[in-house]
Design a protein around this motif. Structure first.
Motif, PDB file in Angstrom:
ATOM      1  N   ASN A 194      45.224  43.127  58.787  1.00 42.44           N
ATOM      2  CA  ASN A 194      46.003  43.991  59.669  1.00 42.44           C
ATOM      3  C   ASN A 194      46.172  43.341  61.041  1.00 42.44           C
ATOM      4  O   ASN A 194      45.249  42.680  61.543  1.00 42.44           O
ATOM      5  N   PRO A 195      47.333  43.531  61.663  1.00 41.80           N
ATOM      6  CA  PRO A 195      47.558  42.945  62.990  1.00 41.80           C
ATOM      7  C   PRO A 195      46.741  43.682  64.052  1.00 41.80           C
ATOM      8  O   PRO A 195      46.287  44.806  63.823  1.00 41.80           O
ATOM      9  N   PRO A 196      46.564  43.072  65.208  1.00 37.97           N
ATOM     10  CA  PRO A 196      45.877  43.763  66.303  1.00 37.97           C
ATOM     11  C   PRO A 196      46.640  45.024  66.701  1.00 37.97           C
ATOM     12  O   PRO A 196      47.873  45.062  66.680  1.00 37.97           O
ATOM     13  N   SER A 197      45.911  46.047  67.059  1.00 32.11           N
ATOM     14  CA  SER A 197      46.534  47.290  67.474  1.00 32.11           C
ATOM     15  C   SER A 197      47.208  47.117  68.831  1.00 32.11           C
ATOM     16  O   SER A 197      46.726  46.373  69.697  1.00 32.11           O
ATOM     17  N   LEU A 198      48.326  47.799  69.010  1.00 33.18           N
ATOM     18  CA  LEU A 198      49.029  47.799  70.291  1.00 33.18           C
ATOM     19  C   LEU A 198      48.713  49.045  71.102  1.00 33.18           C
ATOM     20  O   LEU A 198      49.314  49.293  72.137  1.00 33.18           O
ATOM     21  N   ASP A 199      47.751  49.826  70.630  1.00 34.30           N
ATOM     22  CA  ASP A 199      47.342  51.035  71.360  1.00 34.30           C
ATOM     23  C   ASP A 199      46.817  50.664  72.741  1.00 34.30           C
ATOM     24  O   ASP A 199      46.061  49.702  72.908  1.00 34.30           O
ATOM     25  N   ASP A 200      47.199  51.443  73.730  1.00 31.35           N
ATOM     26  CA  ASP A 200      46.666  51.275  75.079  1.00 31.35           C
ATOM     27  C   ASP A 200      45.419  52.147  75.214  1.00 31.35           C
ATOM     28  O   ASP A 200      45.410  53.181  75.882  1.00 31.35           O
TER      29      ASP A 200
ATOM     30  N   GLN B  57      45.084  52.378  66.044  1.00 32.55           N
ATOM     31  CA  GLN B  57      46.168  52.013  65.134  1.00 32.55           C
ATOM     32  C   GLN B  57      45.726  50.877  64.215  1.00 32.55           C
ATOM     33  O   GLN B  57      45.073  49.920  64.638  1.00 32.55           O
ATOM     34  N   TRP B  58      46.096  50.978  62.946  1.00 29.40           N
ATOM     35  CA  TRP B  58      45.855  49.962  61.922  1.00 29.40           C
ATOM     36  C   TRP B  58      44.376  49.626  61.769  1.00 29.40           C
ATOM     37  O   TRP B  58      44.011  48.503  61.471  1.00 29.40           O
ATOM     38  N   ARG B  59      43.533  50.628  61.958  1.00 37.43           N
ATOM     39  CA  ARG B  59      42.106  50.419  61.750  1.00 37.43           C
ATOM     40  C   ARG B  59      41.796  50.324  60.255  1.00 37.43           C
ATOM     41  O   ARG B  59      42.475  50.938  59.424  1.00 37.43           O
ATOM     42  N   THR B  60      40.781  49.554  59.946  1.00 38.17           N
ATOM     43  CA  THR B  60      40.275  49.491  58.576  1.00 38.17           C
ATOM     44  C   THR B  60      38.827  49.990  58.579  1.00 38.17           C
ATOM     45  O   THR B  60      38.183  50.063  59.625  1.00 38.17           O
ATOM     46  N   ARG B  61      38.342  50.323  57.395  1.00 34.73           N
ATOM     47  CA  ARG B  61      36.957  50.784  57.271  1.00 34.73           C
ATOM     48  C   ARG B  61      36.366  50.207  55.990  1.00 34.73           C
ATOM     49  O   ARG B  61      36.946  50.359  54.918  1.00 34.73           O
ATOM     50  N   THR B  62      35.232  49.545  56.141  1.00 31.36           N
ATOM     51  CA  THR B  62      34.526  49.002  54.984  1.00 31.36           C
ATOM     52  C   THR B  62      33.763  50.119  54.285  1.00 31.36           C
ATOM     53  O   THR B  62      32.946  50.797  54.901  1.00 31.36           O
TER      54      THR B  62
ATOM     55  N   ALA C 211      44.384  48.971  54.721  1.00 29.44           N
ATOM     56  CA  ALA C 211      45.251  47.794  54.697  1.00 29.44           C
ATOM     57  C   ALA C 211      46.715  48.206  54.835  1.00 29.44           C
ATOM     58  O   ALA C 211      47.119  49.302  54.462  1.00 29.44           O
ATOM     59  N   MET C 212      47.521  47.285  55.353  1.00 31.23           N
ATOM     60  CA  MET C 212      48.920  47.585  55.672  1.00 31.23           C
ATOM     61  C   MET C 212      49.839  47.409  54.459  1.00 31.23           C
ATOM     62  O   MET C 212      50.608  46.454  54.364  1.00 31.23           O
ATOM     63  N   PHE C 213      49.723  48.327  53.521  1.00 35.83           N
ATOM     64  CA  PHE C 213      50.715  48.444  52.470  1.00 35.83           C
ATOM     65  C   PHE C 213      50.820  49.918  52.121  1.00 35.83           C
ATOM     66  O   PHE C 213      49.860  50.675  52.254  1.00 35.83           O
ATOM     67  N   GLY C 214      51.997  50.315  51.694  1.00 39.53           N
ATOM     68  CA  GLY C 214      52.234  51.718  51.392  1.00 39.53           C
ATOM     69  C   GLY C 214      53.557  52.187  51.969  1.00 39.53           C
ATOM     70  O   GLY C 214      54.471  51.383  52.199  1.00 39.53           O
TER      71      GLY C 214
ATOM     72  N   ILE D   9      55.064  52.721  54.724  1.00 40.14           N
ATOM     73  CA  ILE D   9      55.111  52.426  56.149  1.00 40.14           C
ATOM     74  C   ILE D   9      56.269  51.478  56.415  1.00 40.14           C
ATOM     75  O   ILE D   9      56.804  50.862  55.489  1.00 40.14           O
ATOM     76  N   ALA D  10      56.634  51.343  57.681  1.00 41.39           N
ATOM     77  CA  ALA D  10      57.816  50.559  58.033  1.00 41.39           C
ATOM     78  C   ALA D  10      57.653  49.088  57.699  1.00 41.39           C
ATOM     79  O   ALA D  10      58.576  48.427  57.238  1.00 41.39           O
ATOM     80  N   ASN D  11      56.478  48.541  57.956  1.00 40.45           N
ATOM     81  CA  ASN D  11      56.218  47.136  57.669  1.00 40.45           C
ATOM     82  C   ASN D  11      54.958  47.028  56.831  1.00 40.45           C
ATOM     83  O   ASN D  11      53.957  47.681  57.115  1.00 40.45           O
ATOM     84  N   GLN D  12      55.014  46.193  55.803  1.00 38.94           N
ATOM     85  CA  GLN D  12      53.871  46.107  54.903  1.00 38.94           C
ATOM     86  C   GLN D  12      53.735  44.722  54.302  1.00 38.94           C
ATOM     87  O   GLN D  12      54.680  43.922  54.307  1.00 38.94           O
ATOM     88  N   PHE D  13      52.530  44.457  53.782  1.00 40.09           N
ATOM     89  CA  PHE D  13      52.269  43.202  53.094  1.00 40.09           C
ATOM     90  C   PHE D  13      53.136  43.095  51.831  1.00 40.09           C
ATOM     91  O   PHE D  13      53.542  44.099  51.263  1.00 40.09           O
ATOM     92  N   SER D  14      53.370  41.863  51.406  1.00 38.57           N
ATOM     93  CA  SER D  14      53.979  41.594  50.099  1.00 38.57           C
ATOM     94  C   SER D  14      52.875  41.092  49.175  1.00 38.57           C
ATOM     95  O   SER D  14      52.457  39.930  49.268  1.00 38.57           O
ATOM     96  N   LEU D  15      52.385  41.970  48.321  1.00 40.22           N
ATOM     97  CA  LEU D  15      51.244  41.649  47.466  1.00 40.22           C
ATOM     98  C   LEU D  15      51.726  41.191  46.089  1.00 40.22           C
ATOM     99  O   LEU D  15      52.465  41.917  45.415  1.00 40.22           O
ATOM    100  N   PRO D  16      51.306  40.005  45.643  1.00 42.90           N
ATOM    101  CA  PRO D  16      51.741  39.500  44.338  1.00 42.90           C
ATOM    102  C   PRO D  16      50.965  40.158  43.195  1.00 42.90           C
ATOM    103  O   PRO D  16      49.814  39.806  42.929  1.00 42.90           O
TER     104      PRO D  16
END
Length: 343
Positions: free
Chosen positions: A187-193, A199-204, A309-312, A314-321
């Motif tokens: 996931n890209p770095p969040s642009l939240d101020d 934004q775009w947090r992940t959790r293990t 993870a950034m797929f689903g 949403i406006a922009n997402q990974f391209s997963l093979p």
């Protein structure tokens, strides 16, 4: 320990194994060609219809902006109830695109509902003989799973042709489809101020690394294929799933179905992407959160798993093979593709 009826039988079996010729290695997976500027690509609507003819113009412009030449399917733009034409017509468009040697890849214009309805009418012999990328997400999951089960070559779970195709979508797709790259997705770095970004947090959920075939897509569509011949073998796979507009209890119900059906127990790892608007607004204080539901189902598996993870949807997402080998790192929240999806 292998059960034997007697020592003589065991010795005989061992001798037979020694005398037998070595098994041949499985043939390499055939892959579709990598894309290049000027390639013809097909546009299909295997599920829902586009309710605006100008939307199809926009889609064609998007494909041309990629340096590709769009070839609309014969029934593109048709409407049959909430479907983009009758089942056999939509299936015929898929078959025609894979039979057409000039077409180097096939883009789904949109999802919706209806891909599962056309599976009995697909010509898998022709599809299998003409590997090429199929690109799309959401209801296109039914085609991805059927291709993984019956055709055996990688496809791409990524933006539909009518998606936004911002930089964060286009660059990963170009790397996979044009450059035959093996990227690592994070996931890209969040642009939240904010002092602590949200934004775009992940959790293990469960740490560790795992390798396996990437299989999955939309959770609702995937579970609807259980009990059919169009779901691949998930043994030693990495499952990736996402959804939209499903309350937490429905996610719970579908994960329970995957568990009872034996799929979750076969996996090497799990990645849950984005679940857009997955909140039961009337549930009250006693509701489980989505993260709690995922924890309940995935942590007991004892395999690496993470969410966010950034797929689903949403406006922009990974391209997963889909169908390609990948490595999941649940601590780093990354997916590393281990082999090219194209030849």
């Amino acid at each position: 320990m292998i059960d034997r009826r007697g020592a003589l039988q065991g010795l005989a079996a061992g001798a037979a194994l020694l005398a037998a010729p070595a098994l041949a290695a499985p043939p390499p997976v055939r892959k579709g060609p990598r894309l290049k500027a000027g390639d013809v690509v097909g546009l299909i609507e295997p599920a829902g219809f586009s309710d605006d003819v100008y939307r199809l113009d926009y889609v064609s412009e998007t494909i041309r902006a990629m340096g590709l030449v769009p070839r609309p399917a014969a029934h593109l733009g048709q409407k049959y109830g909430y479907l983009a034409g009758e089942d056999r017509a939509r299936a015929a468009d898929v078959n025609a695109m894979f039979a057409d040697r000039e077409v180097k890849a096939v883009f789904a214009v949109r999802g919706g509902w209806g891909c599962a309805r056309i599976l009995p009418w697909l010509d898998f012999a022709t599809i299998r003989a003409n590997p090429k990328l199929l690109i799309g997400y959401s209801d296109i999951t039914a085609l991805h799973m059927a291709f993984a089960a019956r055709a055996g070559f990688p496809t791409i779970h990524g933006p539909n042709a009518s998606s936004a195709w911002g930089k964060s979508s286009w660059e990963p797709f170009r790397a996979i489809a044009f450059d035959a790259a093996t990227p690592t997705y994070a996931n890209p770095p969040s642009l939240d101020d904010r002092l602590v970004p949200r934004q775009w947090r992940t959790r293990t959920i469960k740490g560790g690394k795992a390798q396996g075939r990437l299989l999955g897509g939309n959770l609702t569509v995937l579970t609807a294929l259980m009990g059919t011949p169009y779901l691949p073998d998930f043994r030693d796979a990495i499952l990736f799933i996402e959804d939209t507009n499903e309350a937490e209890y429905r996610i719970d119900r579908m994960l329970t179905q995957l568990s009872l059906g034996g799929i979750l127990g076969k996996l090497k790892g799990v990645v849950f992407g984005q679940c857009t608007e997955c909140v039961n607004t009337g549930a009250g204080y006693g509701n489980f959160t989505l993260s709690e539901v995922l924890q309940q189902h995935l942590e007991p598996l004892g395999i690496p798993a993470f969410e966010g993870a950034m797929f689903g949807h949403i406006a922009n997402q990974f391209s997963l093979p889909v169908g390609a080998m990948a490595e999941l790192d649940a601590d780093a929240a990354t997916i590393r593709v281990l082999e090219p999806a194209v030849a």
